[in-house]
Design a protein around this motif. Structure first.
Motif, mmCIF file in Angstrom:
data_model
loop_
_atom_site.group_PDB
_atom_site.id
_atom_site.type_symbol
_atom_site.label_atom_id
_atom_site.label_comp_id
_atom_site.label_asym_id
_atom_site.label_seq_id
_atom_site.Cartn_x
_atom_site.Cartn_y
_atom_site.Cartn_z
ATOM 1 N N GLN A 66 49.131 28.643 28.811
ATOM 2 C CA GLN A 66 48.050 29.627 28.928
ATOM 3 C C GLN A 66 48.567 31.041 29.064
ATOM 4 O O GLN A 66 49.733 31.215 29.365
ATOM 5 C CB GLN A 66 47.196 29.237 30.134
ATOM 6 C CG GLN A 66 47.804 29.588 31.477
ATOM 7 C CD GLN A 66 46.783 30.226 32.384
ATOM 8 O OE1 GLN A 66 46.006 31.061 31.915
ATOM 9 N NE2 GLN A 66 46.786 29.885 33.654
ATOM 10 N N PRO A 67 47.714 32.068 28.894
ATOM 11 C CA PRO A 67 46.358 31.978 28.363
ATOM 12 C C PRO A 67 46.334 32.467 26.920
ATOM 13 O O PRO A 67 47.097 33.349 26.532
ATOM 14 C CB PRO A 67 45.599 32.969 29.248
ATOM 15 C CG PRO A 67 46.610 34.062 29.518
ATOM 16 C CD PRO A 67 47.982 33.425 29.430
ATOM 17 N N ARG A 69 43.915 34.445 24.443
ATOM 18 C CA ARG A 69 42.782 35.347 24.709
ATOM 19 C C ARG A 69 42.052 35.782 23.443
ATOM 20 O O ARG A 69 42.621 35.789 22.362
ATOM 21 C CB ARG A 69 43.284 36.629 25.382
ATOM 22 C CG ARG A 69 43.976 36.407 26.714
ATOM 23 C CD ARG A 69 44.381 37.765 27.297
ATOM 24 N NE ARG A 69 45.260 37.606 28.450
ATOM 25 C CZ ARG A 69 44.831 37.417 29.692
ATOM 26 N NH1 ARG A 69 43.537 37.341 29.928
ATOM 27 N NH2 ARG A 69 45.695 37.291 30.678
ATOM 28 N N GLU A 139 37.725 28.613 29.108
ATOM 29 C CA GLU A 139 37.492 29.078 30.485
ATOM 30 C C GLU A 139 36.676 30.368 30.476
ATOM 31 O O GLU A 139 37.063 31.346 29.824
ATOM 32 C CB GLU A 139 38.841 29.365 31.165
ATOM 33 C CG GLU A 139 38.704 29.968 32.565
ATOM 34 C CD GLU A 139 40.055 30.383 33.174
ATOM 35 O OE1 GLU A 139 40.886 30.971 32.445
ATOM 36 O OE2 GLU A 139 40.259 30.120 34.371
ATOM 37 N N LEU A 141 35.986 33.612 31.956
ATOM 38 C CA LEU A 141 36.479 34.595 32.933
ATOM 39 C C LEU A 141 35.260 35.255 33.569
ATOM 40 O O LEU A 141 34.277 35.541 32.878
ATOM 41 C CB LEU A 141 37.318 35.669 32.243
ATOM 42 C CG LEU A 141 38.608 35.223 31.560
ATOM 43 C CD1 LEU A 141 39.298 36.422 30.888
ATOM 44 C CD2 LEU A 141 39.562 34.570 32.559
ATOM 45 N N HIS A 173 36.550 31.991 39.276
ATOM 46 C CA HIS A 173 35.528 32.556 38.385
ATOM 47 C C HIS A 173 34.134 32.055 38.753
ATOM 48 O O HIS A 173 33.155 32.780 38.624
ATOM 49 C CB HIS A 173 35.849 32.231 36.931
ATOM 50 C CG HIS A 173 37.145 32.828 36.476
ATOM 51 N ND1 HIS A 173 37.373 34.187 36.489
ATOM 52 C CD2 HIS A 173 38.287 32.252 36.051
ATOM 53 C CE1 HIS A 173 38.612 34.417 36.062
ATOM 54 N NE2 HIS A 173 39.185 33.265 35.795
ATOM 55 N N GLN A 196 41.350 24.560 37.697
ATOM 56 C CA GLN A 196 42.199 25.522 38.414
ATOM 57 C C GLN A 196 41.556 25.857 39.755
ATOM 58 O O GLN A 196 40.348 26.102 39.834
ATOM 59 C CB GLN A 196 42.360 26.791 37.588
ATOM 60 C CG GLN A 196 43.110 26.543 36.283
ATOM 61 C CD GLN A 196 43.166 27.775 35.422
ATOM 62 O OE1 GLN A 196 42.195 28.536 35.339
ATOM 63 N NE2 GLN A 196 44.289 27.991 34.761
ATOM 64 N N GLU A 244 46.004 28.162 40.758
ATOM 65 C CA GLU A 244 46.251 29.337 39.915
ATOM 66 C C GLU A 244 45.905 30.575 40.745
ATOM 67 O O GLU A 244 44.746 30.960 40.847
ATOM 68 C CB GLU A 244 45.404 29.298 38.640
ATOM 69 C CG GLU A 244 45.873 30.353 37.626
ATOM 70 C CD GLU A 244 44.796 30.769 36.649
ATOM 71 O OE1 GLU A 244 43.611 30.868 37.057
ATOM 72 O OE2 GLU A 244 45.123 31.018 35.484
ATOM 73 N N PHE A 246 46.732 34.504 41.556
ATOM 74 C CA PHE A 246 47.342 35.813 41.256
ATOM 75 C C PHE A 246 47.298 36.588 42.566
ATOM 76 O O PHE A 246 46.220 36.856 43.084
ATOM 77 C CB PHE A 246 46.526 36.580 40.218
ATOM 78 C CG PHE A 246 46.257 35.836 38.937
ATOM 79 C CD1 PHE A 246 47.024 36.088 37.804
ATOM 80 C CD2 PHE A 246 45.222 34.919 38.839
ATOM 81 C CE1 PHE A 246 46.760 35.427 36.603
ATOM 82 C CE2 PHE A 246 44.963 34.250 37.646
ATOM 83 C CZ PHE A 246 45.729 34.512 36.531
HETATM 84 O O1 LIG Z 1 43.302 37.350 34.760
HETATM 85 C C1 LIG Z 1 43.405 36.747 33.710
HETATM 86 O O2 LIG Z 1 43.528 37.287 32.624
HETATM 87 C C2 LIG Z 1 43.341 35.271 33.726
HETATM 88 C C3 LIG Z 1 44.076 34.519 32.833
HETATM 89 C C4 LIG Z 1 44.026 33.143 32.870
HETATM 90 C C5 LIG Z 1 43.236 32.508 33.800
HETATM 91 O O3 LIG Z 1 43.154 31.173 33.898
HETATM 92 C C6 LIG Z 1 42.508 33.266 34.695
HETATM 93 O O4 LIG Z 1 41.757 32.618 35.599
HETATM 94 C C7 LIG Z 1 42.558 34.626 34.662
#
Ligand SMILES: O=C(O)c1ccc(O)c(O)c1
Ligand SMILES: [Mg+2]
Length: 600
Positions: A66-67, A69, A139, A141, A173, A196, A244, A246
């Motif tokens: 991933q990811p 886009r 997914e 966002l 999300h 996730q 997941e 960040f």
């Molecule tokens: O912040 C992002 O771009 C992003 C990317 C992949 C993901 O699975 C996500 O939850 C967020």
């Protein structure tokens, strides 16, 4: 009967370092698989095949790539270029041995608000993926341009109707937008291709910033993740549970520690979810927390605190038969002193009917065991270095001390230990708080923030159901520059008394060095509360502080610092006051500062 093993994964984005650091940390903490973030692969010197081999050596599967886009709902020429890009990624995935690709809902200015087109293009992508043995997990966002709820992504996936196209659900999300979770229950589990999990503190801010900087591991934030996971489990979803997160701090922290904290958080989440229904989430070998009987003792390390303890009315009981540990007692408050140059809380003695089960639980939650040379009872080390010793309430652990004098005096009216206040470095605060809650079965109490003379302090306490074990954690919310004193936030032990004013008086007579509180505080108290004049006068005379909540009243006072980062408190809870007098903390901090200034 147990179902198939629940797979536990972590996204490489959660961990600091380059891919080799991340994979080693994930494997070391016991994860089964990883989500590989494209950037981690792109910057790696290893070929995809080498990454696959490395993961296999570490016992990790690669469960998601991933990811990808900005694929869908775009004009034909853009879509053609996107398919070409996807084809290249399929090549990489084939070499990695990864069979699921995550596609995030589009944020592209090229995208249009057209579900039919999005479904048609995702169908085309899924057909091509199917030809390569790959599945597409779509997914939503939270900040997707047109598709930003899971309900919407599910409508599109259903409309596309391709067996190789399913959903990726991400708790952040879903929960950040306040979406209800009932809609999850109508999605067939087989159409959820990936799950996730991330928690987050409740913040009022742009959702993208919130997601990219402030996510936390489950249990460290404010989301109800066990309800979320329960809803997903109820669909029959049988894929991995993947973290997941960040987070700016985790991106800079030792990945080995982060991975351990992450695994602990996932185990605790599974336990909490299983409690609400889905038996499959149960964690084998994780005993439930037996109710605690409170603090058996607190271990204090100090060079020689005899004078301080005696002035608080503690009585010396004796030395442990085989170790240089000294027991002091007053009422049910026991302090075990170990000689050390540094004055700090060395260990918490937690009374529990089944010490071995409690220790097994803590170890299953990845706490290292402490040597039985140091403690008679099973003991572990918390992530902040404090020991936790599990002992039987009837006090077997005291057998090695000379029996206490039956006429044990309670000179100053102390009856027991109310709470301990520990400090955590800011970066470890959430993990340490989660550890204590999970290992000791405590409930988080509301988090507060207060302005102290040298900066904002974040404070969060937790307590067990019986309010016998209370732990407060304090941390400076920020540390910048070198004006603020370099001393770490102090720790303290708070004792209970049935008459705090009498205790203060008795201790002052014994020569205890108690903290003087300025008159301004009492003038302000008189303005805030309608206290009888006599009562106010005795609080003022003995420097006793006051607070009140919806239950009752709180009276408390403090000692001077012992060493550079330790002090004592005596508290009296009236009518079930539930807090910790946090409103008075800045007064205490200023008074400690004043004392330092006049003695340096
Ligand atoms: O912040 C992002 O771009 C992003 C990317 C992949 C993901 O699975 C996500 O939850 C967020
Ligand atoms: Mg996600």
């Amino acid at each position: 009967m147990d179902g198939p093993e629940v797979r536990m994964d972590i996204a490489t984005v959660c961990l600091s370092g380059t891919l080799d650091d991340k994979l080693a940390a994930a494997s070391g903490a016991g994860f089964h698989g990883v989500e590989i973030f494209e950037n981690d692969l792109v910057v790696s010197p290893w070929t995809p095949r080498e990454i696959r081999r490395r993961c296999a050596d570490l016992g990790l599967s690669i469960d998601l790539y991933q990811p990808f886009r900005d694929l869908e709902a775009v004009p034909p020429d853009v879509f053609a270029a996107n398919l070409r890009r996807a084809g290249r990624k399929f090549d990489v995935m084939e070499q990695l041995g990864a069979d699921t690709m995550l596609v995030c809902s589009s944020v592209s200015p090229d995208a249009v608000d057209d579900d039919d087109l999005a479904a048609e293009q995702l169908h085309e992508l899924a057909s091509r993926a199917a030809g390569r043995g790959i599945r597409i997990a779509y997914e939503a966002l939270a900040w997707g341009r047109f598709v930003n709820t899971y309900e919407h992504s599910w409508r599109i996936v259903r409309k596309a109707g391709h067996p190789s196209l399913g959903l990726c659900l991400d708790s952040f999300h879903v929960l950040s937008r306040g979406s209800g979770i009932t809609g999850i229950k109508v999605i067939p589990g087989a159409k959820i291709f990936f799950l996730q999990l991330a928690d987050a503190p409740r913040l009022r801010m742009d959702v993208l910033q919130w997601s990219r900087h402030h996510r936390l591991f489950p249990g460290q934030g404010a989301f109800d993740l066990s309800a979320f996971l329960g809803a997903v489990a109820a669909t029959g979803y049988a894929g991995p549970l993947s973290l997941e997160v960040f987070n700016d701090v985790f991106r800079q922290s030792d990945p080995v520690h982060t991975a351990v904290d992450a695994m602990r958080s996932l185990l605790v989440l599974r336990e909490a979810t299983a409690r609400r229904g889905p038996e499959r989430m149960r964690v084998a070998g994780l005993p439930v927390v037996p109710p605690s009987d409170g603090y058996a003792f607190v271990e204090l390390t100090a060079p020689d605190p005899a004078e301080v303890l005696a002035a608080l009315g503690f009585v010396y009981i004796g030395q442990h038969e085989s170790r240089p540990a000294h027991l002091w007692q007053q009422g049910d408050a026991r302090i075990v002193v170990r000689s050390d140059a540094d004055v700090r809380i060395g260990a918490l003695g937690v009374a529990t009917p089944d010490p071995h089960a409690a220790a097994r639980r803590a170890k299953r939650l990845l706490a290292p065991a402490l040597s039985d040379l140091d403690y008679d009872d099973p003991a572990v080390r918390a992530p902040d270095g404090v020991g936790i010793v599990f002992c039987r309430p009837e006090g077997d652990w005291m057998a090695d001390f000379t029996p206490p004098d039956p006429a044990l005096v309670t000179t100053c009216g102390i009856t027991g230990i109310d709470h301990v206040s520990l400090t955590a470095p800011f970066d470890d605060f959430d993990q340490i708080a989660l550890f204590y809650r999970a290992a000791l079965g405590l409930e988080a109490e509301p988090e507060t923030e207060f302005a102290a003379p040298f900066g904002l302090i974040r404070s969060r306490s937790s307590a067990d159901a019986g309010r016998r074990i209370r732990i407060a954690l304090n941390v400076a919310a920020l540390r910048r520059g070198d004006w603020a004193p370099a001393v770490r936030e102090p720790q303290h032990i708070a004792f209970t008394s049935d008459d705090v004013v009498a205790s203060a008086k008795a201790m002052r007579e014994l020569g205890a060095r108690l903290l003087d509180i300025p008159g301004n505080y009492y003038d302000d108290l008189a303005a805030r509360f309608d206290l009888p004049a006599g009562r106010l006068a005795s609080l003022r005379e003995y420097s006793v502080l006051y607070d009140r909540d919806e239950h009752g009243e709180f009276l408390h006072f403090y000692t001077h610092m012992v060493g550079s980062r330790m002090f004592f408190e005596v508290v009296q809870r009236i009518d079930g006051y539930a807090g910790y007098g946090v409103a008075n903390s800045p007064v205490r901090m200023a008074a400690h500062r004043q004392f330092r200034l006049s003695h340096e």
